[in-house]
Motif scaffolding. Structure first.
Motif, PDB file in Angstrom:
ATOM      1  N   ASN B 328       4.720  10.755   9.022  1.00  0.00           N
ATOM      2  CA  ASN B 328       4.774   9.780   7.924  1.00  0.00           C
ATOM      3  C   ASN B 328       4.205   8.451   8.393  1.00  0.00           C
ATOM      4  O   ASN B 328       3.926   8.259   9.578  1.00  0.00           O
ATOM      5  CB  ASN B 328       6.221   9.615   7.450  1.00  0.00           C
ATOM      6  CG  ASN B 328       7.114   9.102   8.562  1.00  0.00           C
ATOM      7  OD1 ASN B 328       7.030   7.939   8.963  1.00  0.00           O
ATOM      8  ND2 ASN B 328       7.948   9.979   9.112  1.00  0.00           N
ATOM      9  N   ASP B 329       4.041   7.522   7.468  1.00  0.00           N
ATOM     10  CA  ASP B 329       3.445   6.220   7.788  1.00  0.00           C
ATOM     11  C   ASP B 329       4.427   5.272   8.473  1.00  0.00           C
ATOM     12  O   ASP B 329       4.026   4.422   9.264  1.00  0.00           O
ATOM     13  CB  ASP B 329       2.941   5.538   6.497  1.00  0.00           C
ATOM     14  CG  ASP B 329       1.566   6.037   6.083  1.00  0.00           C
ATOM     15  OD1 ASP B 329       1.071   6.994   6.740  1.00  0.00           O
ATOM     16  OD2 ASP B 329       1.002   5.500   5.117  1.00  0.00           O
ATOM     17  N   ASP B 330       5.710   5.416   8.130  1.00  0.00           N
ATOM     18  CA  ASP B 330       6.684   4.424   8.590  1.00  0.00           C
ATOM     19  C   ASP B 330       6.702   4.271  10.104  1.00  0.00           C
ATOM     20  O   ASP B 330       6.838   3.164  10.630  1.00  0.00           O
ATOM     21  CB  ASP B 330       8.087   4.811   8.085  1.00  0.00           C
ATOM     22  CG  ASP B 330       9.141   3.817   8.523  1.00  0.00           C
ATOM     23  OD1 ASP B 330       9.112   2.677   8.044  1.00  0.00           O
ATOM     24  OD2 ASP B 330       9.982   4.183   9.366  1.00  0.00           O
ATOM     25  N   LEU B 359      -0.736   1.211   6.919  1.00  0.00           N
ATOM     26  CA  LEU B 359      -0.122   1.107   8.246  1.00  0.00           C
ATOM     27  C   LEU B 359      -0.968   1.801   9.311  1.00  0.00           C
ATOM     28  O   LEU B 359      -1.217   1.218  10.377  1.00  0.00           O
ATOM     29  CB  LEU B 359       1.301   1.662   8.208  1.00  0.00           C
ATOM     30  CG  LEU B 359       2.333   0.709   7.592  1.00  0.00           C
ATOM     31  CD1 LEU B 359       3.600   1.444   7.182  1.00  0.00           C
ATOM     32  CD2 LEU B 359       2.667  -0.425   8.558  1.00  0.00           C
ATOM     33  N   ARG B 465      11.298   2.806  -0.596  1.00  0.00           N
ATOM     34  CA  ARG B 465      10.490   1.599  -0.739  1.00  0.00           C
ATOM     35  C   ARG B 465      11.287   0.481  -1.406  1.00  0.00           C
ATOM     36  O   ARG B 465      10.704  -0.410  -2.019  1.00  0.00           O
ATOM     37  CB  ARG B 465       9.251   1.915  -1.596  1.00  0.00           C
ATOM     38  CG  ARG B 465       8.477   3.127  -1.146  1.00  0.00           C
ATOM     39  CD  ARG B 465       7.629   2.853   0.088  1.00  0.00           C
ATOM     40  NE  ARG B 465       6.753   1.718  -0.140  1.00  0.00           N
ATOM     41  CZ  ARG B 465       6.505   0.769   0.743  1.00  0.00           C
ATOM     42  NH1 ARG B 465       7.071   0.837   1.934  1.00  0.00           N
ATOM     43  NH2 ARG B 465       5.704  -0.241   0.465  1.00  0.00           N
ATOM     44  N   GLU B 474       2.728   3.192   1.303  1.00  0.00           N
ATOM     45  CA  GLU B 474       2.772   4.236   2.323  1.00  0.00           C
ATOM     46  C   GLU B 474       2.370   5.577   1.733  1.00  0.00           C
ATOM     47  O   GLU B 474       2.715   5.887   0.599  1.00  0.00           O
ATOM     48  CB  GLU B 474       4.194   4.344   2.912  1.00  0.00           C
ATOM     49  CG  GLU B 474       4.542   3.148   3.780  1.00  0.00           C
ATOM     50  CD  GLU B 474       5.970   3.191   4.300  1.00  0.00           C
ATOM     51  OE1 GLU B 474       6.471   4.296   4.552  1.00  0.00           O
ATOM     52  OE2 GLU B 474       6.552   2.107   4.441  1.00  0.00           O
TER      53      GLU B 474
END
Ligand SMILES: [Zn+2]
Lengths: 172, 976, 115
Positions: B328-330, B359, B465, B474
């Motif tokens: 994932n992007d986080d 990101l 979010r 994201e």
């Protein structure tokens, strides 16, 4: 060191009379003999030295100075003459404490499953404090608590513990 | 000169105060942290990554998380009575002089002998214990159990009493918001706008949740929300308060930490909140999931969010070279945070084929290598990460490249914290798009009104979010349950799902293969998500692996049940004020203090304390009891009988009511007289007994047993309120209004007559079973001529406040007559000598009065009484019921209470048949021999027969069946 | 934690202030009852999943016994009422029907309204 949330004082010298009767029928006579208006459901009426408290739909508790007890017992018995009712002296069966101080509501809230801070004047709440039965109402500067005589030491201990300095319920 | 530990970063750390050093100890070593550190951040700052050993294989473990979901870094804290096992290093603030130690290892964390289990792990698969220790049977008790017991449990229990104080408190709020992150604070503001009181609970000491760490401007947004809420009436913000469980009707339990880390300030250490919530808003956030790749449990493999928390919040570098692995992007935030802190980030390993969101772009702009479609084949290193072997995520793990690193920051996506929503029956739905279970708004937990009483806000609701447009958009998370996707068995056997309990991907697969289709069964079989984890970290990955193995969608597998507490609660917090002298109410009679100063040895009777006997110097209890009995039989004694129940029953229908309550007739009792009565329940069984006195035409006074006062008063009110509500009867329980003193013995009257008074106590004026009232020793008194000792006896009731005065007056008046205080045991022996039954000795809830030969106290004339119909049931009239007799030991030894008399033959279980049992048994000092009462089949018609009572030591005691009245059969003494 | 309103004093009491008393509206069988009737009175309980009537005493409060209609599966409380009635009163029946349209009383409701 900070102060206790409230001072816990045992109150002596009070007379207490349990009254049972059909309040719709005998209410007026009892009110006259007690010298106080019949309280509403869960209410208490007071004139300063005497308090008449609603205990259940057919039960009241008159709290008064010990010196006035004997006369009141006579008057109330007289008031119920010819009526189905019961007058009983319960002065010795009780232990009374005053919980006085800025944190008095916190002390009550630690022991009884009631919304102590929101409890109105003139309302008597019968409930429990930790593991013993109690009746609680507001007096000047705090609360008055009636419990049973046999558990007076226990009640004094849990009240004192709940009031220890620095343990107020305000968020920290 | 301040010493900077090796992994403390030169800058950053929003929670720490670099000005204040905090010394502490870990496994005996002296270390230093900073104010604001948790134990975990302080240990990491000192380069101490190894913090524990896993439960089953004793594998070395470092912290995985930075919050309450931490499975590994569980430490023992404190010393002596303050020692506490299993405390999370990641949530426990560091305090000055703290003593911490690692668990589940011996002789040391570094060289743990139990780690041999790790080498044996191939022979410890799921269900190993269930399969192995069954046979051979005798081995269980003598071999396996002792070994398993020694190794069972994580951490060890403290051995000393907990010296701290605890308390509880009740709170009421229209809305309780659980979680003080951005979602919770926003929800609180909305609730306050809508009116009513709002209580916000935050488990941490800091507001804001992840928002200040993860988002530029996050702290400002939190500060603004707090300022707004603080300005409102009716809003309460409470930190350090963990909502541990939600119960029926919106009852929420929470634990507030008050002095956890400064126990000497004298205030309660923790407070248990019992909160009545009109509705609950769960804003409990989300937890990051691990990824399942081989050797994902090596110390140094951490959640990506934890790595950036340690860097951003505590200024601590978990390592110097950090590889990020994600779906994932986080997790890219972690790479950016590490990079900004000056740490090396050799690569971001992204399982997704494409990573081109804001990101990932920012990471690339910072010069960080991003490898997409890539997976970790395995982690290198044993006690610490040394590097990662990479492979294609879609492949079977063939190595493509190796990167050296000392930390792996992993992210498998996020799971909403749904515990609070689920505790009371809220149901979840599987959100395919976000690969998560989230609360189903159509199936919430229900309140007393049948409406949903919990709503969910923010990340807890799947809205990851919720911090709003503070940050970049994201790209979606790609589900990755096993990494790489087609990993072979050898890799899957090293992929940990549950780090605390050592459950691996292959264990769950084995469970499925062996037929454990239900997730609840799989949990128990494999121990997945047990103990303190409770589904926080291991849950979703385990469910996904199980679903794959069962070839069904995750929704069909479902989740295990989320049970409170969310994090462990100490028993002391639950007990709260109920400890030491306040453990339970101790009821004291008005004469209690006198008993105490006169050496009473106490007997608990319900909550009462009654003197059992008053041993004098040189006497044991037994000797004292004998002396007291002989003193009463020969002279006079006093018993504090204040505990006896005293219930007034008054009204035109009182007589009729008592006739229903007692087996005998009370309505015919003349005013001034007393009558012994029996009370049964509707089952016909004897429940209480006592003497009833008629006080006036419409008023009776019912004495009950000590234990029966409240119960019998409740029983009376039950029948009056719920069955005969048109009968005019009032009751009042006056038990505590009176002190009651029994004065018993041939010289009882002599003593009483020495007191001034207005009552004629002569045999003629006050015969047996009558009462009189007047003044005695200047005290208003009611005197009952009743006897439980068989002697001439008076029971005197006076107002409780004057009980001690009367007691002392009696002892003064009777001093030269040898007046002796006697206790409950002397009373018991004397009543047994007289053949009087005792509720609780001769009765046990299955005994009818007829069993005890009390037919004389059962009215034949009455059409009805409570229990009458039951006593006609076939089993009750069965001639083989055991009946009361006296038992005379053939030796000079007392037969033990409860001993059984055996009969010929054995029952279906091969046990000797029985024909009776002993219900009371004493040495009688009056008769100089043992006496006993018992229930024996056909007993009353078997006088003179001898019964055998086998003893546990193999010997047999014998007793002859005799009349149960051993003493003064004619009753001339009590009638005197 | 069950929270019930005592119909006598109006106090909204939590379970720890109350004392439970089992199934409500049992008709007492006296000395003239048959064995079967008496056995049913003593031992046969409905143990319903769903709508249920039960006895509670406001033990730490006004001391009165009251009756509660609630769902044993969801703990929804349809209402509480005074104990001096052989059957639930009409307003309680109505409240139950509103929440559980499929439920029907197992007595003739006309009796319930007659005092
Ligand atoms: Zn009530």
């Amino acid at each position: 060191m900070a102060e206790a949330l409230a001072t816990i004082t045992r109150v002596a010298g009070l007379g207490m009379i349990t009254l049972r009767a059909d309040l719709d029928r005998a209410g007026d006579a009892l009110a006259e003999a007690a010298g106080l208006a019949i309280p509403d459901t869960t209410g208490a009426t007071t004139d300063g030295s005497r308090t008449l408290a609603w205990m259940s739909p057919d039960e009241l508790l008159l709290i008064l100075p010990q010196a006035e007890l004997a006369q009141a017992l006579d008057d109330l018995t007289q008031a119920l003459m010819g009526e189905h009712g019961l007058v009983a002296d319960v002065s010795d069966a009780r232990a009374v404490f005053d919980v006085i101080g800025a944190g008095a509501a916190d002390v009550v809230a630690k022991l009884a499953p009631v919304d102590a801070a929101a409890m109105p004047q003139g309302h008597l709440r019968r409930t429990r404090m930790a593991q013993t039965a109690a009746a609680i109402w507001r007096v000047d500067g705090g609360f008055r608590v009636i419990g049973f005589r046999s558990t007076a030491d226990y009640l004094a201990l849990i009240l004192t513990n709940a009031a220890i300095p620095g343990s107020g319920l305000a968020p920290r | 000169m301040t010493h900077t530990p090796p992994f403390r970063l030169p800058a950053g750390g929003r929670r720490i105060d670099r000005a204040w050093q905090v010394p502490f100890r870990f496994d005996g070593r002296h270390l230093r942290g900073l104010t604001g550190d948790t134990i975990a951040s302080a240990l990491l700052a000192n380069g101490q990554m190894l913090m524990g050993r896993s439960f089953k294989y004793h594998r070395p473990r470092g912290p995985m998380a930075s919050g309450s979901e931490e499975p590994n870094a569980l430490l023992g804290l404190g010393q002596g009575g303050r020692f506490e096992p299993n405390q999370r290093a990641t949530t426990t603030p560091l305090t000055h002089g703290m003593i911490t130690r690692s668990q589940n290892c011996w002789p040391s964390l570094e060289a743990d002998i139990g780690a041999i289990n790790n080498w044996l792990s191939p022979v410890f698969p799921a269900g190993f214990y269930y399969k192995t220790f069954i046979h051979p049977r005798p081995f269980w008790k003598h071999v396996f159990e002792p070994i398993i017991r020694r190794s069972a449990g994580l951490g060890r229990a403290p051995t000393d009493p907990d010296p701290d104080r605890y308390e509880q408190a009740y709170a009421f709020a229209d809305t309780v918001v659980v979680g003080g992150g951005i979602a919770g604070l926003t929800a609180a503001r909305e609730a306050a706008d809508a009116g009513g009181t709002v209580l916000v609970l935050e488990q941490d000491g800091h507001w804001g949740g992840r928002t200040p760490t993860d988002h530029d401007g996050g702290q400002a947004a939190i500060d603004a929300a707090l300022a707004d809420l603080r300005g409102r009436k009716g809003v309460t913000l409470r930190r350090n308060t963990m909502a541990t469980g939600l119960y029926d009707h919106g009852y929420l339990i929470a634990r507030e930490s008050l002095a956890d880390h400064d126990p000497n300030q004298g205030i309660p250490r923790q407070r248990l909140w019992r909160i009545r919530a009109g509705r609950v808003i769960a804003a409990t956030g989300a937890l990051e999931r691990p990824l399942s790749f081989a050797c994902n449990d090596v110390p140094g493999v951490m959640l990506a969010s934890a790595v950036r928390d340690f860097i951003a919040d505590f200024g601590v570098a978990p390592g110097r070279r950090i590889v990020v692995v994600t779906n994932n992007d986080d997790a890219y935030r972690t790479a950016l945070t590490a990079h900004a802190a000056g740490l090396e980030v050799p690569a971001i390993i992204d399982a997704r084929p494409l990573a081109d969101g804001a990101l990932p772009q920012a990471a690339r702009d910072a010069g960080i290598t991003v490898l997409t479609g890539t997976a970790i084949a395995k982690v290198k290193g044993a006690k610490h990460v040394e590097g990662v072997v990479l492979c294609s995520h879609q492949g079977d793990g063939r190595p493509t490249q190796t990167i050296d690193c000392d930390v792996v920051a992993m992210s498998g996506g996020w799971s909403p914290v749904v515990h609070l929503y689920s505790h009371c029956g809220g149901k979840l739905i599987w959100d395919e798009g976000q690969s998560m279970f989230r609360p189903d708004p159509d199936r919430p937990p229900l309140g007393a009104d049948g409406q949903g009483n919990v709503t969910v806000a923010g990340a807890a609701n799947g809205d990851l979010r919720c911090a709003g447009d503070l940050e970049h958009p994201e790209a979606p998370t790609m589900p990755v349950w096993v990494m790489p996707a087609r990993a072979p068995y050898t890799l899957r056997a090293k992929m940990w799902l549950d780090f605390q309990n050592d459950v691996k991907v292959t264990d769950v697969e084995l469970a499925a293969q062996e037929g454990y289709a239900s997730v609840e069964h799989t949990k128990r079989y494999t121990t997945l998500g047990m103990a303190t984890d409770q589904g926080k970290l291991s849950n979703i990955n385990g469910l996904a692996v199980l679903s794959n193995a069962l070839n069904q969608p995750i929704q069909a597998t479902g989740t295990t049940t989320f049970r409170p507490p969310y994090t462990p609660l100490t028993l002391a917090t639950i007990a709260a004020e109920a400890k030491d002298d306040a453990f339970q109410p101790l009821r004291k009679t008005p004469i209690h203090a006198w008993h105490e100063t006169h050496g009473a040895s106490w007997e608990p009777v319900g909550h009462w304390r009654r003197p059992y006997a008053y041993p004098r110097a040189g006497e044991d209890r037994h000797t004292a009891v004998h002396r007291e009995i002989l003193a009463v039989r020969a002279g006079v004694g006093t018993l504090d009988a204040s505990t006896l129940g005293k219930i007034i029953v008054k009204g035109p229908d009182a007589g009729r009511f008592l006739d229903m309550l007692y087996t005998n007739m009370m309505s015919t009792l003349p005013v001034g007289k007393c009558r012994y009565g029996l009370m049964c329940n509707e089952n016909g069984f004897l429940m209480d007994d006592g003497v009833v006195a008629r006080l006036s035409d419409d008023t009776w006074l019912c004495h009950t047993t000590t234990g029966g006062a409240d119960r019998i008063h409740g029983h009376m009110e039950d029948w009056l309120q719920c069955e005969w509500w048109d009968w005019k009867v009032y009751t009042a329980n006056l038990t505590e209004q009176f002190a009651q003193i029994a004065v018993a013995g041939p010289k009882a009257r002599d003593v009483l007559e020495r007191l001034s008074g207005t009552i004629d106590l002569s045999a003629e004026a006050l015969p047996f079973m009558q009462w009189a009232e007047g003044e005695l020793a200047g005290i208003p008194a009611r005197v009952f001529r009743i006897s439980f000792s068989g002697e001439l006896s008076y029971e005197i009731a006076v107002p409780a406040n004057r009980g001690l005065e009367l007691w002392e007056a009696l002892h003064l008046a009777g001093a030269d007559l040898g007046i002796t205080p006697y206790g409950t045991e002397a009373m018991h022996v004397m009543r047994a000598e007289k053949g009087f039954i005792m509720i609780g000795d001769e009765t046990d809830g299955t005994i009818i009065p007829q069993d005890l030969g009390l037919d004389w106290a059962i009215s034949k004339k009455k059409a009805d009484y409570i229990g009458k119909r039951a006593q006609r049931r076939s089993h009750m009239t069965d001639g083989t019921r055991w009946k009361l007799v006296g038992l005379e030991s053939l030796s000079d030894k007392v037969i033990p209470d409860g001993a059984y008399a055996v009969a010929e033959g054995v029952n279906g279980n091969g046990q000797r048949k029985t024909q009776g049992r002993v219900t009371s048994s004493y040495h009688s000092p009056t008769l100089g021999k043992p006496i006993a009462m018992g229930l024996v089949r056909h007993g009353p018609s078997r006088m003179g027969q001898v019964l055998d009572f086998p003893m546990p030591d193999g010997t047999v005691m014998q007793a002859r069946i005799v009349d149960p009245v051993f003493y003064d059969k004619e009753g001339s003494r009590q009638n005197g | 934690m069950l929270i019930l309103t005592c119909p006598y004093c109006g106090v909204n009491a939590e379970e720890t202030e109350l004392h439970p008393g089992g199934e409500a509206h049992l008709a007492r069988i006296g000395p003239n009852g048959t064995d079967d009737e008496f056995e049913a009175y003593l031992f046969a309980r409905k143990n319903a999943k769903g709508v249920h009537f039960e006895r509670w005493r406001h033990a730490y409060g006004c001391g009165k016994w009251f009756l509660a209609a609630r769902c044993t599966a969801t703990l929804q409380v349809f209402g509480t009422y005074r104990a001096q009635t052989p059957h639930p009163p009409a307003d309680i029946v109505e409240a139950i029907r509103k929440a559980r349209p499929d439920w029907t009383p197992d007595w003739t409701p006309a009796e319930g309204t007659a005092e």
